[in-house]
Design a protein around this motif. Structure first.
Motif, PDB file in Angstrom:
ATOM      1  N   PRO A  11       4.164   0.041  -9.212  1.00  0.00           N
ATOM      2  CA  PRO A  11       3.139   1.219  -8.927  1.00  0.00           C
ATOM      3  C   PRO A  11       3.601   2.622  -9.681  1.00  0.00           C
ATOM      4  O   PRO A  11       4.827   2.702  -9.871  1.00  0.00           O
ATOM      5  CB  PRO A  11       3.399   1.123  -7.694  1.00  0.00           C
ATOM      6  CG  PRO A  11       4.720   0.383  -7.261  1.00  0.00           C
ATOM      7  CD  PRO A  11       5.091  -0.397  -8.332  1.00  0.00           C
ATOM      8  N   ALA A  13       4.141  -6.485  -3.224  1.00  0.00           N
ATOM      9  CA  ALA A  13       4.458  -5.764  -4.698  1.00  0.00           C
ATOM     10  C   ALA A  13       4.971  -7.030  -5.523  1.00  0.00           C
ATOM     11  O   ALA A  13       4.602  -6.915  -6.660  1.00  0.00           O
ATOM     12  CB  ALA A  13       5.736  -5.083  -4.528  1.00  0.00           C
ATOM     13  N   THR A  15      -2.800  -2.084  -1.341  1.00  0.00           N
ATOM     14  CA  THR A  15      -2.053  -2.575  -0.173  1.00  0.00           C
ATOM     15  C   THR A  15      -2.349  -3.940   0.117  1.00  0.00           C
ATOM     16  O   THR A  15      -3.241  -4.622  -0.634  1.00  0.00           O
ATOM     17  CB  THR A  15      -2.340  -1.797   1.057  1.00  0.00           C
ATOM     18  OG1 THR A  15      -1.330  -1.977   2.138  1.00  0.00           O
ATOM     19  CG2 THR A  15      -3.778  -2.163   1.685  1.00  0.00           C
ATOM     20  N   LEU A  62       1.727  -7.991  -7.843  1.00  0.00           N
ATOM     21  CA  LEU A  62       0.949  -6.934  -8.617  1.00  0.00           C
ATOM     22  C   LEU A  62       1.210  -7.247 -10.015  1.00  0.00           C
ATOM     23  O   LEU A  62       2.297  -7.489 -10.356  1.00  0.00           O
ATOM     24  CB  LEU A  62       1.101  -5.526  -8.008  1.00  0.00           C
ATOM     25  CG  LEU A  62       0.827  -5.538  -6.386  1.00  0.00           C
ATOM     26  CD1 LEU A  62       1.131  -3.923  -5.876  1.00  0.00           C
ATOM     27  CD2 LEU A  62      -0.613  -5.811  -6.269  1.00  0.00           C
ATOM     28  N   ASP A  99       5.480   4.496  -4.319  1.00  0.00           N
ATOM     29  CA  ASP A  99       4.962   3.653  -3.104  1.00  0.00           C
ATOM     30  C   ASP A  99       5.251   4.518  -2.019  1.00  0.00           C
ATOM     31  O   ASP A  99       5.792   5.472  -1.912  1.00  0.00           O
ATOM     32  CB  ASP A  99       5.640   2.404  -3.430  1.00  0.00           C
ATOM     33  CG  ASP A  99       7.023   2.549  -3.022  1.00  0.00           C
ATOM     34  OD1 ASP A  99       7.648   3.575  -2.625  1.00  0.00           O
ATOM     35  OD2 ASP A  99       8.063   1.441  -3.355  1.00  0.00           O
ATOM     36  N   LEU A 143       1.304   2.251  -4.263  1.00  0.00           N
ATOM     37  CA  LEU A 143       1.312   1.160  -3.401  1.00  0.00           C
ATOM     38  C   LEU A 143       1.817   1.329  -1.836  1.00  0.00           C
ATOM     39  O   LEU A 143       2.423   2.059  -1.834  1.00  0.00           O
ATOM     40  CB  LEU A 143       2.647   0.192  -3.868  1.00  0.00           C
ATOM     41  CG  LEU A 143       2.848  -0.950  -3.104  1.00  0.00           C
ATOM     42  CD1 LEU A 143       2.011  -2.089  -2.937  1.00  0.00           C
ATOM     43  CD2 LEU A 143       4.110  -1.439  -3.438  1.00  0.00           C
TER      44      LEU A 143
END
Ligand SMILES: Cc1cc2nc3c(=O)[nH]c(=O)nc-3n(C[C@H](O)[C@H](O)[C@H](O)COP(=O)(O)OP(=O)(O)OC[C@H]3O[C@@H](n4cnc5c(N)ncnc54)[C@H](O)[C@@H]3O)c2cc1C
Length: 405
Positions: free
Chosen positions: A282, A275, A343, A278, A285, A265
């Motif tokens: 991730p 975030a 992103t 999502l 990040d 991320l």
């Protein structure tokens, strides 16, 4: 006098503001302001009482610009106190930001032309005494000199003062608008390529072609409640600026799909809260700061600290380094063992430029820029003037699931 109309309790909330670059601080400010987003805002938002008293505007722009809080956070909070129609004026103002972002996305050459004109103007401008006087608050026009100091010291200016400032810069001081826009972008905590460039162009008569904004002494005296009254000091006409360049519209891109497998991320100042959208956590990040790319000149400390702090507070692995972005991303993806980087969508501006033509593809990485549904629904309506988008606000809000009362 308008100042006396808040209760003591309310005045305590809206005394000197602290702009802490965190989601928590933005939400706290939003909670305090939301009850006033209806009639109070509509009636009094044009008054500027200076940094000691920001009671009648939200002062949320630094948080919204970095998406520490989102436009939808704002709409949700306002709705707890007012129907959308009671808070119509405030909701429309929130959509001005959306309009400018959507419009610039479809006319990117406005940004590139601004950058090249700025570079040209800076070559001669920095040496120019009028430019130095203006940016050091030594023009002899009290209100203007005051706003220069306020902007540099606090990183924020009231909307009405921004309009007066830009108008005086262009039509009274007769300085190139690009130098003024650059001065704002370097010092505003909410400094934003779309809202800033297009507002300056709007004042100059370049956005709504032929229609300018002229700052008048009596208007300044009224909305500062007599603090300033620059009678006899301001231009009396505002002839629209013109330009040779045409700015054709380009089609909006579509949002990249959500990642399926593991990903890195990447948090930037364009969307510190991405975030939350999502599908899963991730693998790792990282945060990268591009704010110093806003200008060839150095950024004001307050603006820089807010942008850096926003990223610092939004990911586990922030980096304040601004060079070798792409190498850093490649190295972080390798360390996390992933081939996908995710992103928040980077609209026209320095972050988008940094991500463009990236080495990421060469390194076998896939970049997913995730655009929020809010932007995807609204931006297609930002093709002409604001009023085209304004008419569509009920449709956009309906599409987002807001009850339209
Ligand atoms: C010359 C000039 C330059 C500007 N540069 C910027 C900039 O770099 N970044 C930026 O965020 N805004 C810019 N603005 C727009 C506007 O002045 C600020 O968004 C607003 O003053 C922020 O204060 P607030 O949060 O108290 O606004 P409020 O009045 O409380 O409005 C609520 C929110 O609506 C949005 N909004 C309100 N007015 C506008 C507007 N006119 N245009 C776009 N969005 C708006 C902002 O997100 C704001 O936080 C500029 C305006 C002018 C005239």
């Amino acid at each position: 006098m308008i100042t006396k109309m808040l209760s003591e309790e309310e005045s305590r909330h809206f005394g000197s503001l602290q702009f802490t670059p965190s989601r928590k601080a933005g939400l706290a400010r939003l909670r305090n302001f939301a009850p006033l987003a209806g009639r109070e805002y509509a009636a009094r938002r044009n008054y500027d009482f200076g940094p000691e008293f920001r009671g009648y505007v939200s002062a949320l722009s630094p948080w919204i610009r970095h998406r520490l809080i989102t436009e939808q956070d704002v709409l949700n909070a306002v709705q707890k106190h007012h129907s959308i129609s009671q808070a119509e004026k405030f909701v429309q103002e929130v959509f001005w930001r959306t309009y400018f972002k959507g419009w610039l996305e479809q006319h990117p050459s406005v940004w590139t032309a601004y950058l090249s004109n700025l570079n040209r103007a800076l070559e001669s401008g920095i040496q120019n005494q009028e430019y130095r006087d203006a940016t050091q608050g030594r023009t002899g026009i009290d209100c203007f000199d005051h706003w220069v100091r306020e902007l540099v010291e606090t990183g924020y200016l009231h909307n009405h003062s921004r309009m007066w400032f830009a108008s005086i810069w262009i039509f009274t001081l007769r300085l190139p608008w690009e130098l003024g826009a650059d001065f704002f972008l370097r010092h505003l905590m909410d400094g934003d390529p779309a809202s800033n460039t297009l507002s300056w162009r709007w004042v100059a008569g370049l956005h709504t072609k032929g229609k300018t904004y002229l700052a008048r002494a009596n208007n300044i005296a009224k909305f500062t409640e007599g603090k300033f009254n620059p009678v006899g000091q301001l231009a009396e006409n505002a002839e629209p600026l013109t330009e040779k360049a045409e700015h054709p519209s380009v089609a909006l891109s579509i949002s990249d799909p959500m990642p399926k497998g593991d990903f890195l991320l990447l948090v930037t100042e364009e969307d510190c809260q991405i975030a939350e959208l999502l599908p899963h956590e991730p693998a790792a990040d990282m945060g990268l700061v591009a704010s110093c790319e806003r200008s060839p000149l150095s950024l004001g400390k307050t603006a820089q600290n807010f942008a850096a702090g926003a990223i610092w507070n939004s990911c586990d692995c922030p980096s304040l380094e601004t060079t070798n972005w792409q190498d850093r991303i490649v190295a972080a993806a390798e360390a996390a063992g992933v081939k996908t980087v995710v992103t928040g969508f980077a609209p026209v501006g320095p972050v988008a430029t940094k991500l463009y033509k990236s080495k990421l593809a060469e390194a076998g990485l896939q970049l997913h820029q995730i655009r929020r549904n809010y932007d995807s629904l609204a931006w297609p309506h930002a093709t002409k003037g604001f009023f085209g988008l304004k008419r569509k606000i009920p449709t956009i809000l309906g599409g987002l699931g807001y009850p339209l009362r």
